[in-house]
Design an enzyme around this catalytic site. Structure first.
Site, PDB file in Angstrom:
ATOM      1  N   LYS A  68      -9.847  13.476   4.170  1.00  0.00           N
ATOM      2  CA  LYS A  68      -8.944  12.315   4.173  1.00  0.00           C
ATOM      3  C   LYS A  68      -8.089  12.414   5.410  1.00  0.00           C
ATOM      4  O   LYS A  68      -8.136  13.423   6.116  1.00  0.00           O
ATOM      5  CB  LYS A  68      -8.071  12.315   2.917  1.00  0.00           C
ATOM      6  N   ARG A  69      -7.292  11.395   5.709  1.00  0.00           N
ATOM      7  CA  ARG A  69      -6.382  11.503   6.848  1.00  0.00           C
ATOM      8  C   ARG A  69      -5.489  12.725   6.710  1.00  0.00           C
ATOM      9  O   ARG A  69      -5.140  13.131   5.592  1.00  0.00           O
ATOM     10  CB  ARG A  69      -5.492  10.252   6.939  1.00  0.00           C
ATOM     11  N   LYS A  78     -14.437   8.349  -5.187  1.00  0.00           N
ATOM     12  CA  LYS A  78     -15.778   8.614  -4.644  1.00  0.00           C
ATOM     13  C   LYS A  78     -16.287   9.980  -5.104  1.00  0.00           C
ATOM     14  O   LYS A  78     -17.454  10.125  -5.497  1.00  0.00           O
ATOM     15  CB  LYS A  78     -15.753   8.575  -3.109  1.00  0.00           C
ATOM     16  N   HIS A  89       0.786  -1.235   0.000  1.00  0.00           N
ATOM     17  CA  HIS A  89       0.000   0.000   0.000  1.00  0.00           C
ATOM     18  C   HIS A  89       0.815   1.280   0.000  1.00  0.00           C
ATOM     19  O   HIS A  89       0.241   2.365  -0.026  1.00  0.00           O
ATOM     20  CB  HIS A  89      -0.942   0.031   1.204  1.00  0.00           C
ATOM     21  N   THR A 110      -8.613   6.468  -2.787  1.00  0.00           N
ATOM     22  CA  THR A 110      -9.932   5.992  -3.173  1.00  0.00           C
ATOM     23  C   THR A 110     -10.949   7.108  -2.970  1.00  0.00           C
ATOM     24  O   THR A 110     -11.999   7.120  -3.623  1.00  0.00           O
ATOM     25  CB  THR A 110     -10.368   4.767  -2.340  1.00  0.00           C
ATOM     26  N   LYS A 129      -0.234  14.436   1.975  1.00  0.00           N
ATOM     27  CA  LYS A 129      -1.531  14.752   1.343  1.00  0.00           C
ATOM     28  C   LYS A 129      -1.711  16.258   1.160  1.00  0.00           C
ATOM     29  O   LYS A 129      -2.631  16.711   0.488  1.00  0.00           O
ATOM     30  CB  LYS A 129      -2.671  14.161   2.169  1.00  0.00           C
TER      31      LYS A 129
HETATM   32  C1  LIG Z   1     -12.445   6.687   1.295  1.00  0.00           C
HETATM   33  C2  LIG Z   1     -12.098   7.063   2.665  1.00  0.00           C
HETATM   34  C3  LIG Z   1     -10.773   7.346   3.007  1.00  0.00           C
HETATM   35  C4  LIG Z   1      -9.649   7.336   1.996  1.00  0.00           C
HETATM   36  O1  LIG Z   1      -9.531   8.625   1.438  1.00  0.00           O
HETATM   37  P1  LIG Z   1      -8.244   9.035   0.569  1.00  0.00           P
HETATM   38  O2  LIG Z   1      -8.622  10.384   0.032  1.00  0.00           O
HETATM   39  O3  LIG Z   1      -8.095   8.024  -0.510  1.00  0.00           O
HETATM   40  O4  LIG Z   1      -7.100   9.093   1.500  1.00  0.00           O
HETATM   41  C5  LIG Z   1     -10.493   7.688   4.310  1.00  0.00           C
HETATM   42  N1  LIG Z   1     -11.454   7.746   5.244  1.00  0.00           N
HETATM   43  C6  LIG Z   1     -12.747   7.508   4.953  1.00  0.00           C
HETATM   44  C7  LIG Z   1     -13.775   7.608   6.031  1.00  0.00           C
HETATM   45  C8  LIG Z   1     -13.109   7.142   3.664  1.00  0.00           C
HETATM   46  O5  LIG Z   1     -14.392   6.870   3.385  1.00  0.00           O
END
Ligand SMILES: *Cc1c(COP(=O)(O)O)cnc(C)c1O
Length: 808
Positions: A543-544, A655, A355, A651, A549
């Site tokens: 996101k985190r 979305k 990952h 991911t 990021k």
């Molecule tokens: C999809 C998702 C992530 C991943 O987000 P990234 O932008 O790909 O880091 C993290 N937390 C939650 C709650 C998510 O639904």
């Protein structure tokens, strides 16, 4: 599920009475939720049993997805949709005077994951069930999931998460299927029939008890299983002995130590903790999971020698990599196979997903820790390493350096990435660029040594949760426009491309986005008393929180926009709302500082009457799957701005795309494949590219101070971190300033700043032209089908696991 509304209403009232001893009138929202949940679980039970029987009778190969994290979110609505019961249920409850949405909102998120990695595991379970793959999850039932985040005075404060405080209606405990996991002690070798046998002695036993949760496939009668293990003290023999000896304290201490194993999820993303308790958790998961798989396999009369024909085990990152030596242990010590046979089976059974390429995120364990906690496992890893090193030596005689670079045990550590590669038949990255970087850079030695082992499987997301569930209005519009076959075949979303010039269709997309924004406006008004302008551009980064990021790049840009507005009050910018959601690991102080900075800037801007109608900044507390389902459908702009090479796939990006947001993106992770799928006219890219980043890393020539001195826009925002512009202590953000200006600053924030500003000017220009924006939005939705995790899972099934759908 074929059930009439009348039958449903009748069942609901009965269930409420038997379970809660209440009438509809007296029932609380929780009563209604628990009632509906247990009713649904009852309805799906038959298919759960049937699915297991079918897998048994047809002797189909089973996949087990081992992951330390499953970020499932809420389950009830997902089940209702997949069982085709949502409408009946909504209407039935309506007639009883109950609002389904209120009931759904009672459910606590199942938050047993940190972020992308855990959510991927959850999407994969949904896809496996929905396309009929016999695939199951195997994880830990943490009593406390990912911490709850509060923002107090601008700072992140972590609170314990308590999802199990109320009854978890989805799980079924199976004490009769418990297994024993053994720690510490020593190994005795005994010669028997001319071969050495090994016995683990003086160990501390822990009972692993499984809790099963149903995973319902989409309208296909399949119900797979997520099995989560809980650690319990062994009551028979062990602690009675201690009690008998009067060693009450020792017994209590044992209880406490055992229960701590499944007490909490480590809140670290992309940075392992390296603690003994974490190592215990990892071994606990794989030992419990493997023992139960082998035991159930042996219930049929198949030979253990054929194990690899019937079982595939996938490890989600290296966290479950001890599955390799543990399976070896079971095959050799318990099933009495020789090394070669056991190794052959193990490597055929196990496959591994990497990952991240960030070296600080690669797991390694101190030799002494692993050796004393897991003596037999260490012996096996030692032997794997010996055989690896001699094989390398044989292939590359005289290349000492290569052997040293590739050794699993070296520099005082056991390197879990290398163990995972050596012990599996497939190693995949999670987006094209990431898999290439693995092969060409980070794991080049291994890619040369095992040329057929490396491959790519680009991540995906389940369109059932991330479109059908989170955006029902858009779902309806799509089905009204192109029929509903896209739900089974998400690539058919491409048919929407034909409607790109249909103004009525584009108007509907706009209206639906406004409705989703309205829900978010209400949430923000209610929870933060901030009034948002629904006609502003909703620009979201959720996101985190991590330096790579680059939330910092985002907030610096917002400071710049504010400066422009103050300087030029008449400027005619389109109003903007910037929304953040992000948790920082509790020990990651820079990340927490960035949260404080975002909140401080938000404070300044939101309280400045001069920019009242133009600019707002909101930090949403406690980002989670449920909040993602609220935020993402409301986004006009999606921020995917990681330093190139650092975001393996992402991911979240997919979305947002699926919900019609326009992405501001670096050419990193799956952003590249998104661009390829929709064309560069539908995404806004900026910044350094892969080769430039690698070049700067290798020649170490990045000097951010030069940029700071050259560009007044940059100088101004950087100076504003420490010059009393912000309502905070004088040196609150000095550390951030210093990091930004450091030679070879690894995330290239200032380097990409100018390009990022330009990207945002493009956003503004495009948004002003309503139809060209809506056309882009429609193209994003139309091209998102390729990122359904159904497709990803089909690739894993065909290329790696060699399993087939059992649907007729
Ligand atoms: C999809 C998702 C992530 C991943 O987000 P990234 O932008 O790909 O880091 C993290 N937390 C939650 C709650 C998510 O639904």
């Amino acid at each position: 599920m074929n059930i009439s509304k009348e039958k449903f209403k009748h069942d609901f009232i009965e269930q409420l009475m038997t379970r809660r001893a209440k009438s509809v009138k007296e029932a609380s929202d929780w009563d209604k939720y628990a009632t509906l949940g247990s009713l649904v679980r009852g309805y799906l039970a038959r298919n759960w049993v049937k699915t297991n029987l079918k897998y048994c009778n047809t002797d189909s190969k089973q996949v087990y997805y081992f992951s330390m994290e499953f970020l499932m979110g809420r389950l009830l609505e997902n089940h209702l949709i997949n069982m085709n019961m949502l409408d009946i249920c909504k209407e039935g409850l309506d007639e009883l005077g109950i609002n389904l949405e209120d009931v759904l909102n009672v459910e606590k998120d199942q938050g047993l994951g940190n972020g992308g990695l855990g959510r991927l595991a959850a999407c994969f379970l949904d896809s496996m069930a929905s396309i009929g793959i016999p695939g199951h999850g195997c994880g830990i039932r943490y009593k406390r999931g990912f911490f709850e985040q509060k923002i107090i005075d601008g700072y992140q404060v972590e609170m314990p998460e308590k999802w199990l405080e109320e009854e978890n209606i989805w799980e079924i405990k199976h004490p009769e299927k418990a297994v024993e996991v053994r720690f510490w002690g020593g190994v005795k070798a005994v010669k028997a029939d001319g071969r050495l046998e090994f016995f683990h002695e003086n160990y501390e036993p822990v009972l692993a008890v499984p809790y099963d949760t149903p995973i319902v496939g989409f309208k296909n009668n399949t119900v797979n299983t997520l099995r989560l293990w809980s650690a319990e003290p062994i009551r028979k023999n062990f602690d009675f002995n201690l009690f008998n000896k009067g060693d009450y304290l020792k017994a209590m201490e044992y209880n406490y130590l055992v229960e701590s194993i499944s007490e909490l999820l480590y809140p670290n993303d992309s940075h392992p903790e390296g603690k003994l308790l974490r190592l215990k958790q990892e071994y606990f998961l794989v030992s419990a999971g493997l023992q139960s798989i082998v035991r159930s396999y042996k219930k049929s009369d198949k030979s253990i020698k054929d194990f690899a024909e019937h079982v595939a085990i996938h490890i989600n990152d290296t966290h479950p990599s001890l599955a390799i030596p543990e399976l070896m242990r079971i095959l050799m010590d318990e099933e009495k196979l020789g090394w070669e046979k056991a190794w052959n089976i193990t490597t055929k059974v196990i496959s591994y997903t990497n990952h991240t390429i960030m070296s600080e995120a690669m797991e390694k364990w101190p030799i002494d820790m692993l050796k004393s906690l897991l003596p037999r496992i260490y012996m096996i890893i030692y032997e794997i390493n010996e055989r690896l090193c001699s094989a390398i030596w044989k292939k590359y005689p005289g290349e000492w350096d290569r052997v040293a670079r590739m050794a699993i045990i070296a520099d005082g550590y056991v390197k879990m990435t290398y163990l995972s590669i050596v012990g599996s038949h497939s190693v995949n990255g999670v987006a094209k660029i990431h898999s290439d970087l693995l092969k060409d850079e980070v794991l080049r030695d291994f890619a040369q040594f095992y040329p057929d082992r490396f491959n790519n499987k680009t991540n995906g997301i389940t369109h059932r949760r991330w479109l059908i569930q989170s955006n029902p209005e858009l779902t309806e519009l799509i089905s009204d426009s192109i029929g509903d076959a896209w739900i089974k075949h998400p690539r058919m979303l491409r048919k929407l491309l034909e409607l790109r010039t249909d103004k009525a269709f584009l108007d509907r997309i706009f209206e639906i986005k406004q409705n989703n924004k309205k829900r978010l406006v209400d949430y923000v008004g209610k929870n933060y008393s901030i009034e948002l302008n629904i006609d502003s551009i909703f620009d979201i980064q959720a996101k985190r929180l991590h330096e790579y990021k680059r939330q910092l790049l985002n907030i610096l840009h917002i400071m710049h926009l504010y400066n422009m507005l103050i300087e030029n009050p008449q400027s005619n910018i389109h109003p903007r709302t910037f929304i953040f959601g992000a948790k920082a690991a509790p020990g990651y102080s820079v990340a927490k500082k960035i949260i404080k900075l975002i909140n401080t800037v938000a404070d300044k801007i939101n309280n400045d009457i001069r920019v009242k109608d133009k600019l707002k900044v909101v930090f949403i507390e406690n980002y989670s799957v449920s909040l993602a389902q609220l935020l993402i459908p409301a986004a006009n702009v999606s921020e995917q701005i990681s330093t190139v090479t650092k975001e393996a796939s992402g991911t979240g990006n997919m979305k947002f795309m699926m919900n019609g947001a326009i992405t501001v993106a670096t050419l990193d992770g799956a952003n590249i494949e998104m661009l390829e799928e929709m064309g560069r006219e539908n995404i806004i890219t900026f910044g350094l590219e892969k080769d430039e980043v690698l070049e700067l890393y290798s020649n170490m020539s990045y000097r951010p101070k030069d940029i700071y001195n050259r560009d007044v826009r940059i100088k101004r925002v950087v100076d504003q971190l420490t010059n009393e512009f912000l309502p905070a202590c004088r040196d609150e953000f000095a550390e951030i300033r210093d990091l930004l200006l450091m030679d070879n600053e690894p995330y290239f924030i200032l380097k990409d700043f100018g390009a990022y500003l330009n990207a945002h000017e493009i956003v503004e220009t495009l948004y002003r032209d309503k139809y060209s924006w809506q056309r882009m939005s429609a193209s994003n939705i139309a091209c998102s089908g390729r990122f359904s995790s159904d497709e990803t899972i089909r690739e894993y099934s065909g290329d790696i696991w060699k399993v087939k759908s059992t649907l007729i």
